[in-house]
Design a protein around this motif. Structure first.
Motif, mmCIF file in Angstrom:
data_model
loop_
_atom_site.group_PDB
_atom_site.id
_atom_site.type_symbol
_atom_site.label_atom_id
_atom_site.label_comp_id
_atom_site.label_asym_id
_atom_site.label_seq_id
_atom_site.Cartn_x
_atom_site.Cartn_y
_atom_site.Cartn_z
ATOM 1 N N GLN A 38 0.631 -1.278 0.070
ATOM 2 C CA GLN A 38 0.004 0.143 -0.001
ATOM 3 C C GLN A 38 0.845 1.214 -0.064
ATOM 4 O O GLN A 38 1.680 1.295 0.606
ATOM 5 C CB GLN A 38 -0.884 -0.067 1.120
ATOM 6 N N GLN A 53 1.999 2.841 -9.971
ATOM 7 C CA GLN A 53 1.324 2.295 -11.039
ATOM 8 C C GLN A 53 1.982 1.695 -12.050
ATOM 9 O O GLN A 53 1.861 0.571 -12.625
ATOM 10 C CB GLN A 53 0.591 3.713 -11.701
ATOM 11 N N TYR A 56 2.532 -1.878 -11.062
ATOM 12 C CA TYR A 56 1.289 -2.862 -11.352
ATOM 13 C C TYR A 56 1.266 -2.871 -12.956
ATOM 14 O O TYR A 56 0.838 -4.356 -13.159
ATOM 15 C CB TYR A 56 0.312 -2.072 -10.776
ATOM 16 N N SER A 60 1.511 -6.868 -14.434
ATOM 17 C CA SER A 60 0.132 -7.353 -14.779
ATOM 18 C C SER A 60 0.310 -8.320 -16.336
ATOM 19 O O SER A 60 -0.628 -9.125 -16.790
ATOM 20 C CB SER A 60 -0.751 -6.481 -14.931
ATOM 21 N N PRO A 70 0.276 -9.241 -9.949
ATOM 22 C CA PRO A 70 -0.741 -8.831 -8.934
ATOM 23 C C PRO A 70 -2.065 -9.470 -9.236
ATOM 24 O O PRO A 70 -2.517 -9.637 -10.373
ATOM 25 C CB PRO A 70 -0.790 -7.570 -9.118
ATOM 26 N N THR A 72 -4.934 -7.866 -8.166
ATOM 27 C CA THR A 72 -5.891 -6.528 -8.284
ATOM 28 C C THR A 72 -5.097 -5.254 -7.716
ATOM 29 O O THR A 72 -4.018 -5.490 -7.070
ATOM 30 C CB THR A 72 -7.176 -6.561 -7.657
ATOM 31 N N GLN A 73 -5.600 -4.275 -8.051
ATOM 32 C CA GLN A 73 -5.071 -2.950 -7.695
ATOM 33 C C GLN A 73 -6.481 -2.268 -7.071
ATOM 34 O O GLN A 73 -7.440 -2.099 -7.692
ATOM 35 C CB GLN A 73 -4.323 -2.017 -8.446
ATOM 36 N N HIS A 75 -8.093 1.421 -5.489
ATOM 37 C CA HIS A 75 -7.926 2.780 -5.384
ATOM 38 C C HIS A 75 -8.853 3.330 -4.300
ATOM 39 O O HIS A 75 -10.209 2.836 -4.390
ATOM 40 C CB HIS A 75 -7.869 3.635 -6.519
ATOM 41 N N THR A 82 -1.828 -2.530 -4.060
ATOM 42 C CA THR A 82 -1.604 -3.608 -4.980
ATOM 43 C C THR A 82 -1.633 -4.936 -4.290
ATOM 44 O O THR A 82 -1.243 -4.952 -3.251
ATOM 45 C CB THR A 82 -0.327 -3.541 -5.705
#
Length: 212
Positions: A38, A53, A56, A60, A70, A72-73, A75, A82
């Protein structure tokens, strides 16, 4: 302080850094164990948010054994997180702090690490942060299932010219950063930069201290 994420229950804080915090958690919908990285968004600069970002997006699409993609991410208003599957491993730094072994006990791990770096390079990625902090191992069988983490500084470029970057020159990373990464010598960054970090890591693995 790591903010609460809906759908996850934090069970252990693993690392608190200047840019991000890492915790072990349970995904409440199915009780799956996960790792949450985080970003400290309230203190993060636009560059740091971009690097978070970037990691990620890169992971991905990267399909390399030993590199965790990962799940998921997330927000939120307070932060970005992540989520990764939890392999149950520990950082090589933790393992070195826990126990001392004769140098020859690490040879199989050294081979596994070299092979893992080779797989990353074959995918045309330069990691640029190889160190005991970014290597995850099984504490019972360190040479099996080696993983390399933290791709925030990684790049697809085969060569690049470094510039002065304070973030790269953080005190804890200096023993593993190749001279060309400082931007203070006229040398380009390429795949050999990772060999410097790998060599410094293996030196510490065998002797108990970094080379410099």
């Amino acid at each position: 302080m790591m903010s609460t994420l809906p759908g996850y229950r934090i069970i252990k804080h693993l690392h608190k850094g200047r840019r991000s915090n890492v915790s072990r958690a349970i995904r409440t919908q199915d009780d799956a164990q996960v790792i949450i990285k985080q970003l400290n968004a309230n203190q993060a600069t636009s560059e740091e948010i971009g690097l978070f970002q970037h990691e990620y997006d890169l992971l991905s699409t990267l399909d390399v054994p030993g590199v965790i993609r990962p799940l998921t991410q997330i927000h939120t208003e307070q932060s970005i997180a992540t989520v990764f599957a939890d392999s149950g491993g520990v950082s090589l730094r933790q393992l070195l702090n826990w126990e001392s072994r004769p140098w020859h006990h690490w040879l199989s791990l050294a081979v596994a690490l070299a092979e893992q770096v080779g797989r990353i390079h074959k995918a045309q990625i330069i990691h640029k942060q190889i160190s005991p902090d970014n290597i995850i191992v099984d504490p019972e069988h360190p040479s099996e299932g080696v993983q390399i983490i933290d791709f925030t500084q990684a790049t697809h470029l085969q060569r690049e010219q470094a510039t002065w970057n304070y973030n790269q020159l953080a005190e804890e990373t200096l023993p593993y950063i190749a001279p060309e990464q400082t931007g203070r010598i006229n040398r380009a960054i390429d795949y050999r930069t990772d060999f410097y970090g790998l060599g410094a890591t293996l030196y510490e693995l065998m002797t108990g201290r970094p080379p410099f």
